[in-house]
Design a protein around this motif. Structure first.
Motif, PDB file in Angstrom:
ATOM      1  N   SER A  66       0.825  -1.199   0.000  1.00 25.71           N
ATOM      2  CA  SER A  66       0.000   0.000   0.000  1.00 25.71           C
ATOM      3  C   SER A  66       0.861   1.252   0.000  1.00 25.71           C
ATOM      4  O   SER A  66       0.577   2.217  -0.730  1.00 25.71           O
ATOM      5  CB  SER A  66      -0.944  -0.002   1.199  1.00 25.71           C
ATOM      6  OG  SER A  66      -1.702   1.184   1.249  1.00 25.71           O
ATOM      7  N   PHE A  69       2.054   1.666  -3.449  1.00 24.85           N
ATOM      8  CA  PHE A  69       0.968   2.097  -4.342  1.00 24.85           C
ATOM      9  C   PHE A  69       0.651   3.584  -4.138  1.00 24.85           C
ATOM     10  O   PHE A  69       0.377   4.305  -5.099  1.00 24.85           O
ATOM     11  CB  PHE A  69      -0.287   1.257  -4.114  1.00 24.85           C
ATOM     12  CG  PHE A  69      -0.177  -0.182  -4.555  1.00 24.85           C
ATOM     13  CD1 PHE A  69       0.720  -0.560  -5.551  1.00 24.85           C
ATOM     14  CD2 PHE A  69      -0.966  -1.164  -3.979  1.00 24.85           C
ATOM     15  CE1 PHE A  69       0.818  -1.880  -5.972  1.00 24.85           C
ATOM     16  CE2 PHE A  69      -0.877  -2.491  -4.395  1.00 24.85           C
ATOM     17  CZ  PHE A  69       0.022  -2.847  -5.386  1.00 24.85           C
ATOM     18  N   ASP A  72       3.354   5.559  -5.764  1.00 21.02           N
ATOM     19  CA  ASP A  72       3.245   5.528  -7.228  1.00 21.02           C
ATOM     20  C   ASP A  72       1.994   6.222  -7.750  1.00 21.02           C
ATOM     21  O   ASP A  72       1.765   6.261  -8.964  1.00 21.02           O
ATOM     22  CB  ASP A  72       3.245   4.072  -7.717  1.00 21.02           C
ATOM     23  CG  ASP A  72       4.573   3.369  -7.480  1.00 21.02           C
ATOM     24  OD1 ASP A  72       5.588   4.065  -7.274  1.00 21.02           O
ATOM     25  OD2 ASP A  72       4.590   2.117  -7.491  1.00 21.02           O
ATOM     26  N   LEU A  74      -1.071   5.172  -7.210  1.00 16.39           N
ATOM     27  CA  LEU A  74      -2.082   4.172  -7.543  1.00 16.39           C
ATOM     28  C   LEU A  74      -3.162   4.061  -6.472  1.00 16.39           C
ATOM     29  O   LEU A  74      -4.301   3.690  -6.773  1.00 16.39           O
ATOM     30  CB  LEU A  74      -1.419   2.804  -7.756  1.00 16.39           C
ATOM     31  CG  LEU A  74      -0.288   2.769  -8.790  1.00 16.39           C
ATOM     32  CD1 LEU A  74       0.316   1.378  -8.878  1.00 16.39           C
ATOM     33  CD2 LEU A  74      -0.797   3.221 -10.148  1.00 16.39           C
ATOM     34  N   PHE A  75      -2.800   4.325  -5.223  1.00 16.28           N
ATOM     35  CA  PHE A  75      -3.749   4.414  -4.112  1.00 16.28           C
ATOM     36  C   PHE A  75      -3.792   5.864  -3.645  1.00 16.28           C
ATOM     37  O   PHE A  75      -2.775   6.565  -3.705  1.00 16.28           O
ATOM     38  CB  PHE A  75      -3.306   3.542  -2.935  1.00 16.28           C
ATOM     39  CG  PHE A  75      -3.704   2.083  -2.999  1.00 16.28           C
ATOM     40  CD1 PHE A  75      -4.367   1.559  -4.094  1.00 16.28           C
ATOM     41  CD2 PHE A  75      -3.393   1.232  -1.941  1.00 16.28           C
ATOM     42  CE1 PHE A  75      -4.722   0.223  -4.154  1.00 16.28           C
ATOM     43  CE2 PHE A  75      -3.753  -0.114  -1.983  1.00 16.28           C
ATOM     44  CZ  PHE A  75      -4.415  -0.620  -3.093  1.00 16.28           C
ATOM     45  N   PHE A 164      -7.029  -3.222  -8.842  1.00 16.38           N
ATOM     46  CA  PHE A 164      -7.051  -2.335  -9.999  1.00 16.38           C
ATOM     47  C   PHE A 164      -7.988  -2.781 -11.124  1.00 16.38           C
ATOM     48  O   PHE A 164      -8.186  -2.040 -12.082  1.00 16.38           O
ATOM     49  CB  PHE A 164      -5.631  -2.185 -10.548  1.00 16.38           C
ATOM     50  CG  PHE A 164      -4.624  -1.799  -9.507  1.00 16.38           C
ATOM     51  CD1 PHE A 164      -4.800  -0.637  -8.765  1.00 16.38           C
ATOM     52  CD2 PHE A 164      -3.533  -2.600  -9.230  1.00 16.38           C
ATOM     53  CE1 PHE A 164      -3.886  -0.274  -7.787  1.00 16.38           C
ATOM     54  CE2 PHE A 164      -2.616  -2.246  -8.252  1.00 16.38           C
ATOM     55  CZ  PHE A 164      -2.789  -1.078  -7.523  1.00 16.38           C
TER      56      PHE A 164
END
Length: 333
Positions: A66, A69, A72, A74-75, A164
């Motif tokens: 997490s 993510f 990055d 993404l989260f 995702f």
């Protein structure tokens, strides 16, 4: 699927007291990803596995993932803190499922292992707790054998990577109650996913479609008609380019069902059985329902909305190409 006028809910959609209580049995890559999805959706989620040590190890891994993510992009920021609040590692299956509203089984695709696991879940869970399986191929009716009150059991098939991929396949068996299906769809929607309810048949829908494409692709490579790289390129850059926006029936409606009907006749010259014209297609063509150009087809888009649909399509495809240009080629070459 049996009808039931009652419609149970699975807790609330917030992480506050009274939030949904969920257990994930099998905390590996798939189960862990499902746990992340549901915990970030506001549920209180227990992780369990073959031992407390394995469950704790996967809990720790999910927090590290997490953080990456979030880094990055993404989260959302704060996701790891939400997971720390909502996710926990249980010592065993029995502790995980005690007093939970929903249990998702995500152990390996081995019938004996799933039966053994589902028997333990059924024995330890509340009699009204809903039980789902993340199986991708095994009959839900066959899996239901060790589950008491099997009307509360169904397939809840997430795809990899589950954090995702937005779609979830919901598969009731013949004895699953309508209330169970409704409650699970609400739970999955609360976590930001989309659902499709399909019948309990070999391969369900997702894998029948996926493996049908792979089977044809493999034959093209085996016969020397194209290389694997060329097949992948054509799928990505032609019909596959449409698929994030439109399913096969919408694409057929826009192309014209009479065109599809003609193409089937051409394919039948070489492959008469494999490309026999589907009756559902020929029936529509015979009735003059040719897709968007007639305002009726598989999806019955009114003819007056065709310009709006075409404008959306063109905008979507240009946006997709811009995204692909921004991302650059996948690192598989």
């Amino acid at each position: 699927m049996t009808e039931n006028s009652s419609h149970p809910t699975i807790g609330s959609s917030s992480g506050a007291p009274g939030a949904r209580k969920i257990a994930i049995v099998g905390s590996g890559y798939m189960g862990g990803g499902i746990a992340q999805v549901l915990a970030l959706g506001g549920a209180r989620v227990a992780l369990s596995d073959v031992s407390a040590e394995v469950a704790q190890g996967n809990y720790d891994r999910l927090l590290v993932e997490s953080d990456q993510f979030v880094s990055d992009g993404l989260f959302p920021a704060g996701s790891t803190e939400i997971l720390k609040q909502n996710l926990w590692a249980a010592k065993d299956i029995e502790e995980a499922v005690a007093d939970t509203d929903f249990i998702e089984e995500a152990v390996p695709e081995i019938l004996a292992v799933k039966h053994q696991t589902l028997a333990r879940i059924s024995a330890a869970a509340r009699p009204d707790a809903i039980i789902g399986s993340n199986t991708s191929t095994i009959s839900i009716a066959e899996l239901s054998a060790p589950v008491s009150n099997p009307e509360r059991f169904l397939g809840v098939h997430f795809s990899n990577p589950s954090p995702f991929i937005p779609g979830v396949e919901i598969i009731p068996h013949a004895g699953t109650s309508a209330a169970t299906v409704g409650a699970v769809r609400e739970l999955v929607h609360a976590a930001g996913k989309q659902t499709a309810v399909v019948k309990d048949t070999t391969g369900f829908v997702l894998n029948r479609l996926q493996y049908a494409l792979f089977h044809e692709a493999a034959q093209l490579v085996e016969q020397g008609i194209a290389t694997a790289d060329d097949v992948d390129t054509l799928v990505r850059t032609t019909f596959g380019f449409r698929l994030p926006f439109f399913g096969p029936f919408a694409i057929a409606d826009m192309a014209g069902l009479d065109v599809y009907n003609f193409c089937y006749k051409s394919l039948q010259k070489e492959f008469p059985e494999r490309f026999a014209t589907p009756k559902v297609l020929s029936d529509l063509v015979e009735a003059g329902k040719l897709g968007t150009k007639t305002g009726a087809g598989f999806l019955n888009v009114p003819a007056e909305r065709t310009p709006e649909l075409i404008a959306y399509r063109n905008k979507a495809y240009v946006a997709m190409q811009k995204l692909l240009d921004e991302l650059g080629p996948a690192p598989i070459g």
